[in-house]
Design a protein around this motif. Structure first.
Motif, mmCIF file in Angstrom:
data_model
loop_
_atom_site.group_PDB
_atom_site.id
_atom_site.type_symbol
_atom_site.label_atom_id
_atom_site.label_comp_id
_atom_site.label_asym_id
_atom_site.label_seq_id
_atom_site.Cartn_x
_atom_site.Cartn_y
_atom_site.Cartn_z
ATOM 1 N N VAL A 14 0.856 -1.188 0.000
ATOM 2 C CA VAL A 14 0.000 0.000 0.000
ATOM 3 C C VAL A 14 0.895 1.241 0.000
ATOM 4 O O VAL A 14 1.637 1.485 0.958
ATOM 5 N N GLY A 17 -0.701 6.812 -0.100
ATOM 6 C CA GLY A 17 -0.908 7.945 0.799
ATOM 7 C C GLY A 17 -0.240 9.219 0.314
ATOM 8 O O GLY A 17 0.659 9.199 -0.532
ATOM 9 N N ARG A 84 -6.854 4.405 3.236
ATOM 10 C CA ARG A 84 -6.038 3.193 3.169
ATOM 11 C C ARG A 84 -6.900 1.967 2.880
ATOM 12 O O ARG A 84 -6.538 1.123 2.055
ATOM 13 N N SER A 87 -7.722 1.654 -0.644
ATOM 14 C CA SER A 87 -6.568 1.223 -1.449
ATOM 15 C C SER A 87 -6.360 -0.281 -1.347
ATOM 16 O O SER A 87 -6.059 -0.947 -2.344
ATOM 17 N N ASP A 106 2.667 -2.036 4.405
ATOM 18 C CA ASP A 106 2.800 -0.589 4.214
ATOM 19 C C ASP A 106 4.052 -0.293 3.395
ATOM 20 O O ASP A 106 5.157 -0.721 3.761
#
Length: 226
Positions: A14, A17, A84, A87, A106
């Motif tokens: 991910v 952001g 998040r 996503s 992450d």
């Protein structure tokens, strides 16, 4: 665990952001000359337990990673969502056929070690749900609204959550369906699994796995790499 017994595990990294707290794009920032996101990707390219990788990120971050044709595993990009959890849902929708386990990680955790990834995959294969985590070792205190200490908090059985967080593909799909159905707000996949009443196995990290959140974290990450 032998290679033959490892389930097919796809990683979702991910990286969509905005890095608002950092003030600049932390995933593009160099760590010893290599962008943060590329170091994260390299850990999963190195991990034998990972079969393929989905990176949830905007086009400009994808361009940091080099030519996909040169990756040692299948790697694809998908666009992220507003939050998040949106996503991650985009990544789930792009899972390749045959995926048995999903490892959500992450992009801002570039130091994750392939051995820790493998250990977490092995536990998820047994328990359907596992996450890397770190035991709380510091003394904990609680304060009042004016920041004056009011007492101690026991650290027994407390953990700092890390990633990857790994689940059976079907379980994670069900968890995210429940999140959407009940309009829940979650900050990690363990929370989604908990919404289903699923117990998640903690796998203690044996290597540094910090999340780059502030400029000081970049300096610490570089020191650990060196």
């Amino acid at each position: 665990m032998s290679t033959a017994s490892i389930p097919v595990c796809t990683a979702i990294i991910v990286a969509a952001g905005s890095s608002r707290r950092m003030g600049f794009d932390k995933l593009s920032a160099p760590l010893c000359g290599v962008p943060v996101l590329r170091r994260t990707l390299d850990a999963f390219l190195t991990a034998d337990a990972i079969s393929s990788i989905i990176i949830v990120c905007p086009e400009e971050r994808w361009e940091l990673l080099g030519e996909a044709a040169r990756f040692t595993k299948p790697v694809v990009r998908v666009d992220g969502g507003k939050d998040r959890q949106d996503s991650v849902a985009q990544g789930l929708a792009a899972l390749p056929d045959g995926t048995e386990l999903v490892a959500v990680h992450d992009g801002a955790r570039p130091l994750v070690h392939p051995d820790d990834i493998a250990r977490c995959v092995a536990e998820a294969a047994v328990h359907q749900a596992a996450t890397l985590a770190r035991r709380v070792t510091e003394t904990l205190k609680r304060s009042d609204e004016d920041a004056f200490c009011t007492g101690a908090v026991s650290r027994e059985n407390l953990w700092f959550m890390e990633t990857p967080q790994i689940f059976s593909a079907e379980l994670l799909r069900q968890a995210y369906a429940k999140v959407e159905e009940e309009n829940l707000t979650i900050t990690d996949e363990v929370s989604a699994a908990e919404a289903l009443g699923v117990k998640v196995k903690f796998v203690e990290s044996k290597h540094p796995n910090l999340k780059v959140t502030t400029p000081a974290d970049l300096g610490l990450a570089e020191a650990l790499i060196q």
